[in-house]
Design a protein around this motif. Structure first.
Motif, PDB file in Angstrom:
ATOM      1  N   MET A   1       0.837  -1.182   0.000  1.00 27.37           N
ATOM      2  CA  MET A   1       0.000   0.000   0.000  1.00 27.37           C
ATOM      3  C   MET A   1       0.876   1.237   0.000  1.00 27.37           C
ATOM      4  SD  MET A   1      -3.539  -0.500   1.401  1.00 27.37           S
ATOM      5  CE  MET A   1      -3.837  -0.922   3.072  1.00 27.37           C
ATOM      6  N   ARG A   2       0.441   2.218  -0.720  1.00 28.46           N
ATOM      7  CA  ARG A   2       1.184   3.462  -0.810  1.00 28.46           C
ATOM      8  C   ARG A   2       0.469   4.556  -0.045  1.00 28.46           C
ATOM      9  NH1 ARG A   2       2.984   3.245  -7.098  1.00 28.46           N
ATOM     10  NH2 ARG A   2       4.569   1.671  -6.748  1.00 28.46           N
ATOM     11  N   LYS A   3       1.231   5.574   0.330  1.00 29.36           N
ATOM     12  CA  LYS A   3       0.657   6.719   1.039  1.00 29.36           C
ATOM     13  C   LYS A   3       0.325   7.812   0.028  1.00 29.36           C
ATOM     14  CE  LYS A   3       2.486   6.584   5.671  1.00 29.36           C
ATOM     15  NZ  LYS A   3       3.252   7.331   6.664  1.00 29.36           N
ATOM     16  N   PHE A   4      -0.844   8.413   0.212  1.00 29.34           N
ATOM     17  CA  PHE A   4      -1.302   9.505  -0.634  1.00 29.34           C
ATOM     18  C   PHE A   4      -1.800  10.637   0.246  1.00 29.34           C
ATOM     19  CE2 PHE A   4      -1.915   5.698  -3.187  1.00 29.34           C
ATOM     20  CZ  PHE A   4      -1.334   6.069  -4.392  1.00 29.34           C
ATOM     21  N   GLU A   5      -1.868  11.813  -0.360  1.00 27.28           N
ATOM     22  CA  GLU A   5      -2.412  12.985   0.313  1.00 27.28           C
ATOM     23  C   GLU A   5      -3.333  13.693  -0.667  1.00 27.28           C
ATOM     24  OE1 GLU A   5       0.026  15.843   2.854  1.00 27.28           O
ATOM     25  OE2 GLU A   5      -0.115  16.871   0.930  1.00 27.28           O
ATOM     26  N   THR A   6      -4.540  13.999  -0.229  1.00 26.72           N
ATOM     27  CA  THR A   6      -5.498  14.731  -1.047  1.00 26.72           C
ATOM     28  C   THR A   6      -5.861  16.018  -0.336  1.00 26.72           C
ATOM     29  OG1 THR A   6      -6.409  12.711  -2.005  1.00 26.72           O
ATOM     30  CG2 THR A   6      -7.778  14.667  -2.118  1.00 26.72           C
ATOM     31  N   LEU A   7      -5.724  17.122  -1.039  1.00 23.81           N
ATOM     32  CA  LEU A   7      -6.109  18.424  -0.516  1.00 23.81           C
ATOM     33  C   LEU A   7      -7.402  18.832  -1.200  1.00 23.81           C
ATOM     34  CD1 LEU A   7      -5.328  20.802   1.314  1.00 23.81           C
ATOM     35  CD2 LEU A   7      -4.142  21.786  -0.642  1.00 23.81           C
ATOM     36  N   LEU A   8      -8.415  19.149  -0.398  1.00 24.07           N
ATOM     37  CA  LEU A   8      -9.740  19.496  -0.911  1.00 24.07           C
ATOM     38  C   LEU A   8     -10.061  20.948  -0.603  1.00 24.07           C
ATOM     39  CD1 LEU A   8     -11.527  16.403   0.610  1.00 24.07           C
ATOM     40  CD2 LEU A   8     -11.059  16.713  -1.808  1.00 24.07           C
ATOM     41  N   LEU A   9     -10.655  21.636  -1.569  1.00 28.58           N
ATOM     42  CA  LEU A   9     -11.189  22.980  -1.358  1.00 28.58           C
ATOM     43  C   LEU A   9     -12.700  22.857  -1.403  1.00 28.58           C
ATOM     44  CD1 LEU A   9     -11.009  26.050  -1.084  1.00 28.58           C
ATOM     45  CD2 LEU A   9     -10.802  26.167  -3.569  1.00 28.58           C
ATOM     46  N   LEU A  10     -13.334  23.082  -0.257  1.00 25.55           N
ATOM     47  CA  LEU A  10     -14.778  22.934  -0.133  1.00 25.55           C
ATOM     48  C   LEU A  10     -15.463  24.290  -0.176  1.00 25.55           C
ATOM     49  CD1 LEU A  10     -14.854  20.364   2.803  1.00 25.55           C
ATOM     50  CD2 LEU A  10     -14.776  19.904   0.361  1.00 25.55           C
ATOM     51  N   SER A  11     -16.729  24.269  -0.533  1.00 27.89           N
ATOM     52  CA  SER A  11     -17.538  25.480  -0.602  1.00 27.89           C
ATOM     53  C   SER A  11     -17.674  26.106   0.789  1.00 27.89           C
ATOM     54  CB  SER A  11     -18.923  25.145  -1.143  1.00 27.89           C
ATOM     55  OG  SER A  11     -19.790  26.247  -1.011  1.00 27.89           O
ATOM     56  N   PRO A  12     -17.578  27.435   0.876  1.00 26.10           N
ATOM     57  CA  PRO A  12     -17.763  28.083   2.185  1.00 26.10           C
ATOM     58  C   PRO A  12     -19.218  28.052   2.645  1.00 26.10           C
ATOM     59  CG  PRO A  12     -17.472  29.731   0.487  1.00 26.10           C
ATOM     60  CD  PRO A  12     -17.252  28.395  -0.165  1.00 26.10           C
ATOM     61  N   GLU A  13     -20.134  27.714   1.752  1.00 25.00           N
ATOM     62  CA  GLU A  13     -21.551  27.678   2.106  1.00 25.00           C
ATOM     63  C   GLU A  13     -21.971  26.380   2.796  1.00 25.00           C
ATOM     64  OE1 GLU A  13     -23.474  28.478  -1.640  1.00 25.00           O
ATOM     65  OE2 GLU A  13     -23.654  30.589  -1.111  1.00 25.00           O
ATOM     66  N   GLU A  39      -4.950  10.456   8.521  1.00 23.33           N
ATOM     67  CA  GLU A  39      -5.154  11.768   9.136  1.00 23.33           C
ATOM     68  C   GLU A  39      -6.119  12.586   8.293  1.00 23.33           C
ATOM     69  OE1 GLU A  39      -2.427  15.536  10.626  1.00 23.33           O
ATOM     70  OE2 GLU A  39      -1.481  13.840   9.631  1.00 23.33           O
ATOM     71  N   ALA A  40      -7.015  13.284   8.961  1.00 24.99           N
ATOM     72  CA  ALA A  40      -7.904  14.254   8.312  1.00 24.99           C
ATOM     73  C   ALA A  40      -7.650  15.593   8.994  1.00 24.99           C
ATOM     74  CB  ALA A  40      -9.357  13.837   8.438  1.00 24.99           C
ATOM     75  N   ASP A  41      -6.923  16.453   8.312  1.00 21.59           N
ATOM     76  CA  ASP A  41      -6.478  17.714   8.883  1.00 21.59           C
ATOM     77  C   ASP A  41      -7.340  18.854   8.341  1.00 21.59           C
ATOM     78  OD1 ASP A  41      -4.966  19.579  10.211  1.00 21.59           O
ATOM     79  OD2 ASP A  41      -3.283  19.521   8.806  1.00 21.59           O
ATOM     80  N   GLU A  64      -4.819  12.374   4.515  1.00 26.18           N
ATOM     81  CA  GLU A  64      -3.652  11.533   4.295  1.00 26.18           C
ATOM     82  C   GLU A  64      -4.107  10.094   4.503  1.00 26.18           C
ATOM     83  OE1 GLU A  64       0.691  10.794   6.300  1.00 26.18           O
ATOM     84  OE2 GLU A  64      -0.125  12.831   6.314  1.00 26.18           O
ATOM     85  N   PHE A  65      -3.793   9.235   3.515  1.00 30.47           N
ATOM     86  CA  PHE A  65      -4.284   7.870   3.585  1.00 30.47           C
ATOM     87  C   PHE A  65      -3.333   6.898   2.916  1.00 30.47           C
ATOM     88  CE2 PHE A  65      -6.050   9.954  -0.107  1.00 30.47           C
ATOM     89  CZ  PHE A  65      -5.961   9.022  -1.133  1.00 30.47           C
ATOM     90  N   GLU A  66      -3.468   5.633   3.307  1.00 27.38           N
ATOM     91  CA  GLU A  66      -2.758   4.515   2.674  1.00 27.38           C
ATOM     92  C   GLU A  66      -3.780   3.731   1.882  1.00 27.38           C
ATOM     93  OE1 GLU A  66       0.758   3.111   5.663  1.00 27.38           O
ATOM     94  OE2 GLU A  66      -1.254   2.341   5.996  1.00 27.38           O
ATOM     95  N   ALA A  67      -3.446   3.418   0.634  1.00 29.12           N
ATOM     96  CA  ALA A  67      -4.381   2.682  -0.206  1.00 29.12           C
ATOM     97  C   ALA A  67      -3.651   2.138  -1.420  1.00 29.12           C
ATOM     98  CB  ALA A  67      -5.528   3.586  -0.643  1.00 29.12           C
ATOM     99  N   PRO A  68      -4.240   1.150  -2.095  1.00 32.83           N
ATOM    100  CA  PRO A  68      -3.661   0.713  -3.358  1.00 32.83           C
ATOM    101  C   PRO A  68      -3.833   1.806  -4.410  1.00 32.83           C
ATOM    102  CG  PRO A  68      -5.661  -0.524  -2.839  1.00 32.83           C
ATOM    103  CD  PRO A  68      -5.365   0.350  -1.675  1.00 32.83           C
TER     104      PRO A  68
END
Length: 97
Positions: A1-13, A39-41, A64-68
């Motif tokens: 399994m590899r480590k990944f990081e996803t950065l999300l920009l969510l609506s302010p509403e 981790e969910a930062d 931040e997550f580990e997944a295939p």
């Protein structure tokens, strides 16, 4: 399994409960494909450098997550069809030495 990081920009509403529901759906997608959320930062509400869908502010969350490797494609597919997510970026993290 590899480590990944996803950065999300969510609506302010989005209300805080709607944000939490959205993030629980995304973590559910990761866990469904045999992944593990490390981790969910929550970075919180930030000013944007330029308008995104006519908004000058947005709520940032870093997952931040580990997944295939195939999990990233499924996660990004779900992100694209989910309302309330303006932008996202996923990167593979370097292996620890």
């Amino acid at each position: 399994m590899r480590k990944f990081e996803t950065l999300l920009l969510l609506s302010p509403e989005l209300a805080s409960d709607a944000r939490e529901e959205l993030l629980s759906n995304l973590t559910g997608v990761i866990e469904r494909v045999e992944g593990n959320v490390l981790e969910a930062d929550h970075w919180g509400m930030r000013d944007l450098a330029y308008p995104v869908q006519k908004f000058m502010r947005g709520y940032y969350v870093r997952l931040e997550f580990e997944a295939p490797g195939t999990a990233v494609a499924e996660l990004e597919r779900i992100i694209r069809i989910t309302d309330g997510i303006f932008k996202y970026v996923t990167v593979k993290l370097e292996e620890a030495k």
